[in-house]
Design a protein around this motif. Structure first.
Motif, short mmCIF file in Angstrom:
data_model
loop_
_atom_site.label_atom_id
_atom_site.label_comp_id
_atom_site.label_asym_id
_atom_site.label_seq_id
_atom_site.Cartn_x
_atom_site.Cartn_y
_atom_site.Cartn_z
N MET A 1 0.85 -1.20 0.00
CA MET A 1 0.00 0.00 0.00
C MET A 1 0.88 1.24 0.00
SD MET A 1 -3.18 0.91 0.02
CE MET A 1 -4.04 2.46 0.15
N LEU A 2 0.59 2.17 -0.89
CA LEU A 2 1.33 3.43 -0.93
C LEU A 2 0.92 4.32 0.23
CD1 LEU A 2 1.24 4.42 -4.70
CD2 LEU A 2 3.23 3.71 -3.40
N ASN A 3 1.87 5.07 0.75
CA ASN A 3 1.60 6.00 1.83
C ASN A 3 2.11 7.38 1.45
OD1 ASN A 3 0.57 4.12 3.92
ND2 ASN A 3 2.61 3.21 3.73
N ALA A 4 1.66 8.39 2.17
CA ALA A 4 2.16 9.74 1.95
C ALA A 4 3.67 9.74 2.14
CB ALA A 4 1.49 10.71 2.92
N GLY A 5 4.36 10.40 1.22
CA GLY A 5 5.82 10.45 1.27
C GLY A 5 6.49 9.47 0.32
N ASP A 6 5.73 8.46 -0.16
CA ASP A 6 6.28 7.49 -1.12
C ASP A 6 6.39 8.12 -2.51
OD1 ASP A 6 6.35 5.58 0.87
OD2 ASP A 6 4.54 4.54 0.20
N ALA B 1 5.57 8.29 -6.22
CA ALA B 1 4.41 7.83 -7.00
C ALA B 1 4.88 7.01 -8.20
CB ALA B 1 3.58 9.02 -7.47
N PRO B 2 4.33 5.81 -8.38
CA PRO B 2 4.73 5.01 -9.55
C PRO B 2 4.26 5.68 -10.85
CG PRO B 2 3.57 3.67 -7.90
CD PRO B 2 3.39 5.09 -7.50
N ASP B 3 5.10 5.61 -11.87
CA ASP B 3 4.70 6.15 -13.17
C ASP B 3 3.74 5.17 -13.84
OD1 ASP B 3 4.49 7.90 -15.25
OD2 ASP B 3 6.51 7.59 -16.04
N PHE B 4 3.03 5.64 -14.83
CA PHE B 4 2.09 4.80 -15.58
C PHE B 4 1.98 5.35 -16.99
CE2 PHE B 4 -0.25 8.03 -13.21
CZ PHE B 4 -0.91 8.71 -14.22
N SER B 5 1.57 4.54 -17.90
CA SER B 5 1.27 4.95 -19.27
C SER B 5 -0.01 4.24 -19.67
CB SER B 5 2.40 4.57 -20.23
OG SER B 5 3.54 5.37 -19.98
N LEU B 6 -1.11 5.00 -19.74
CA LEU B 6 -2.42 4.43 -20.02
C LEU B 6 -3.11 5.21 -21.14
CD1 LEU B 6 -3.67 4.00 -16.32
CD2 LEU B 6 -2.72 2.21 -17.80
N SER C 1 -7.85 4.13 -19.28
CA SER C 1 -8.22 2.72 -19.33
C SER C 1 -7.05 1.86 -18.84
CB SER C 1 -8.58 2.34 -20.77
OG SER C 1 -8.87 0.97 -20.86
N ASP C 2 -7.34 0.99 -17.87
CA ASP C 2 -6.31 0.12 -17.29
C ASP C 2 -6.81 -1.33 -17.24
OD1 ASP C 2 -3.94 -0.66 -16.00
OD2 ASP C 2 -4.71 -0.16 -14.01
N PRO C 3 -7.06 -1.93 -18.42
CA PRO C 3 -7.66 -3.27 -18.45
C PRO C 3 -6.77 -4.35 -17.85
CG PRO C 3 -6.93 -2.62 -20.65
CD PRO C 3 -6.80 -1.41 -19.78
N ASP C 4 -5.44 -4.14 -17.90
CA ASP C 4 -4.51 -5.14 -17.39
C ASP C 4 -4.15 -4.92 -15.91
OD1 ASP C 4 -4.43 -6.29 -19.94
OD2 ASP C 4 -2.82 -4.94 -20.57
N LEU C 5 -4.74 -3.91 -15.31
CA LEU C 5 -4.55 -3.60 -13.88
C LEU C 5 -3.11 -3.20 -13.52
CD1 LEU C 5 -6.64 -6.50 -12.27
CD2 LEU C 5 -7.33 -4.11 -12.54
N THR C 6 -2.35 -2.72 -14.49
CA THR C 6 -0.97 -2.34 -14.19
C THR C 6 -0.89 -1.16 -13.21
OG1 THR C 6 -0.91 -1.03 -16.22
CG2 THR C 6 0.02 -3.23 -16.33
N ALA C 7 -1.69 -0.12 -13.47
CA ALA C 7 -1.70 1.02 -12.56
C ALA C 7 -2.42 0.68 -11.26
CB ALA C 7 -2.37 2.23 -13.23
N HIS C 8 -3.51 -0.08 -11.36
CA HIS C 8 -4.22 -0.52 -10.16
C HIS C 8 -3.27 -1.23 -9.20
CE1 HIS C 8 -7.89 0.14 -12.53
NE2 HIS C 8 -8.62 -0.09 -11.44
N ASP C 9 -2.48 -2.17 -9.74
CA ASP C 9 -1.56 -2.93 -8.90
C ASP C 9 -0.45 -2.04 -8.34
OD1 ASP C 9 -2.97 -5.29 -9.25
OD2 ASP C 9 -1.71 -5.99 -10.90
N ALA C 10 0.06 -1.14 -9.17
CA ALA C 10 1.14 -0.25 -8.72
C ALA C 10 0.70 0.65 -7.57
CB ALA C 10 1.64 0.60 -9.89
N TYR C 11 -0.60 1.01 -7.58
CA TYR C 11 -1.14 1.90 -6.54
C TYR C 11 -1.96 1.14 -5.50
CZ TYR C 11 0.45 6.08 -8.95
OH TYR C 11 1.25 7.07 -9.50
#
Length: 195
Positions: A1-6, A8-13, A91-101
């Protein structure tokens, strides 16, 4: 789980406009990234409409708002057109951003444990660090709470009074309150009965 101060993972959607959107596309901006379960459902529609209504205020505060779900780009386009939405939908059909966050996992729906999108919002600062995390979001009032934090204030909360404070306030109010109509006051002096 991401917390304040972490970081942020990049994404390309892919967005509803057909363009690929990445976190790196917004240098110097605060990014409000919100994950929601499904287009054109009651809660998700209210959330998207609330962010759309506040979009000008977010822009003035130097922020962009991005909504993410597993829905296809075509479904996003229909959702946007149906409700005249202003937020960018990714659109994040493969859940890449969902999982990263950590926005996908086990949750409770109607008393049952299911796997699905966890309604979450991340406020990401211009330095690309997570400034605030909302997880298990309740839709009503959420966009206003996010905007308050983006503007540099605290999230608005209803004031809470302790039981002792409440009792004290009630006693003071009762002491100051005028007598109700029809209430009988005890006379200051005995009244002589007429003969």
């Amino acid at each position: 789980m991401l917390n304040a101060g972490d970081r942020a993972p990049d994404f390309s959607l892919e967005s509803d406009s057909g363009k690929t959107v990445s976190l790196a596309d917004f240098p110097g901006k605060t990014v409000v990234l919100y994950f929601y379960p499904k287009d054109d459902t009651p809660g998700c529609t209210r959330e998207a409409q609330a962010f759309t209504e506040a979009l000008h205020a977010f822009t003035e505060a130097g922020a962009v708002v991005l909504g993410v779900s597993r829905d296809s780009v075509e479904r996003h386009r229909k959702f946007r057109a149906k409700y005249d939405l202003g937020v960018t939908l990714l659109s994040d059909p493969d859940l890449t951003a969902h999982d990263a966050y950590s926005a996908y996992g086990e949750k409770t729906m109607y008393g049952k444990k299911v796997m699905g999108t966890i309604r979450s919002t991340f406020i990401i600062g211009p330095d690309r660090t997570v400034k605030h995390v909302f997880s298990g979001v309740k839709v009503d009032g959420h966009a206003d709470a996010v905007l308050a934090l983006v503007r540099g204030g605290g999230a608005p909360e209803a004031p809470r009074a302790s039981a002792s404070t409440t009792k004290g306030a009630a006693a003071k109010t009762a002491a100051k309150a005028p007598a109700k109509r029809g209430a009988v006051k005890a006379p200051a002096k005995p009244v002589a009965k007429p003969r």
